[in-house]
Design an enzyme around this catalytic site. Structure first.
Site: not given
Length: 362
Positions: A162, A168, A305, A326
């Site tokens: 990102q 995110c 997050h 992630n």
């Protein structure tokens, strides 16, 4: 007589030399130890190598020195975990195994302190957040396999990055839709996060946002376009309405909320498809996570997050863990993934992962 005086003169000369050495040692400071100077040189050399690896450049020598000091502090922090046993490579290869507690290692975030890291690389915005009514999984679908890994079935694209845009939430939403589309159609397509960053008015672009509002936006438009058609830039731009409304590569009809604080319901959902979750990622140990089952620390009652749960495993006699994708590149974590402890005693789950899970429908 002359011969008998030679030993005495030799002894006298030795004593004189010894006294001179002692006086010189008392008068002059001790020289620097070569090992101390070498250690500093080694640290700066390691920092230069780290800078080269991640193409780091700083605006001025003062900023570089500041970042070096932060990097050195983080290196010392990581060194405190050096005695921990590293996991085998089997987990990253999609094979369920018993794995150890988490350990840490240097990565691209080495020149950031915790506050800077959280500000730049998380991105869940809780402003105005109100979770939709949950949708319990029907009882007839309550059977659970011991392990699920959507990567092994080809339903997960490669790990993305990102950048310093706090997006995110868009990456978590895209990964969930990519998985659903692959399960429904057999086709794996990398989908556009940028269309959400640019067009989701319920979020704040690179200032943070929410996966649920992004899923709601795409559902209202019927789908989402591909990464190739609407590539990621890492900054918020003007919304390309034409690409938002048409040329979809994956359809989205809606989204559902998993009942909160219920890891069994979350497992039932993940057994069917990848699911977005919110977690707390503010701990330095999480910043430098490298592998193993992460059990904390986490901030109580706070999430900041978004990640995508793409599987779980319940090894007999071993650890239980969630597999979370992630968006910090494959250099972070275990090839871009974090393994979060599953079925913990507190209802919110590890780092709050069970507080607000969502999944798209098509």
């Amino acid at each position: 007589m002359a011969s008998s005086s030679k030993p005495f003169l030799g002894l006298l000369l030795s004593i004189t030399c010894l006294m001179q050495l002692l006086m010189a040692a008392a008068a002059d400071p001790p020289p620097e130890r070569p090992c101390e100077k070498k250690s500093d040189r080694e640290m700066r050399y390691m920092f230069s190598q780290w800078m080269a690896k991640y193409a780091k450049q700083y605006s001025c020598p003062e900023e570089e020195e500041k970042r070096y000091q932060v990097w050195k502090d983080n290196t010392d922090f990581i060194g405190g975990f050096a005695s921990q046993t590293e996991i085998s490579s089997g987990v990253g290869a999609f094979a369920p195994q018993t794995i150890t507690d988490s350990f840490v290692g240097m990565n691209r975030f080495g020149d950031l302190n915790s506050d800077e890291f959280v500000q730049q690389f998380t991105g869940f915005n809780s402003t105005g957040f109100r979770a939709p009514l949950p949708t319990p999984i029907p009882p007839q679908h309550s059977w659970l396999p011991c392990c699920v890994d959507w990567r092994s079935t080809g339903a997960v694209t490669g790990v993305k990055f990102q950048g310093s845009c706090a997006s995110c939430w868009a990456f978590a939403a895209a990964a969930a839709i990519e998985g659903l589309h692959r399960i429904k159609t057999g086709e794996l397509v990398s989908l556009s996060e940028q269309v959400m960053v640019d067009c989701d008015t319920g979020s704040n672009g690179c200032g943070g946002g929410r996966s649920d509002t992004a899923l709601g936006l795409l559902a209202s438009r019927g789908g989402v376009t591909s990464e190739e058609r609407y590539p990621y830039t890492g900054v918020r731009g003007g919304c390309d309405v034409g690409k938002l409304l048409s040329g979809h590569s994956a359809s989205v009809s809606g989204f559902a909320a998993v009942p909160p604080n219920d890891e069994r319901q979350l497992a039932l959902a993940v057994a069917r498809q990848p699911v977005t979750v919110y977690i707390d990622a503010s701990a330095p140990k999480f910043q430098f996570y490298k592998g193993g089952v992460y059990r904390g620390p986490c901030a109580a009652g706070r999430v900041n997050h978004a990640v995508t749960i793409v599987g779980y495993c319940e090894n007999i006699g071993g650890d239980k863990y969630w597999i979370a994708k992630n968006s910090w590149s494959s250099d972070w974590g275990d090839q871009g993934y974090v393994y979060l402890a599953k079925d913990v005693w507190w209802p919110q789950g590890t780092c709050g992962l069970a507080t607000s899970p969502f999944y798209p429908t098509a």
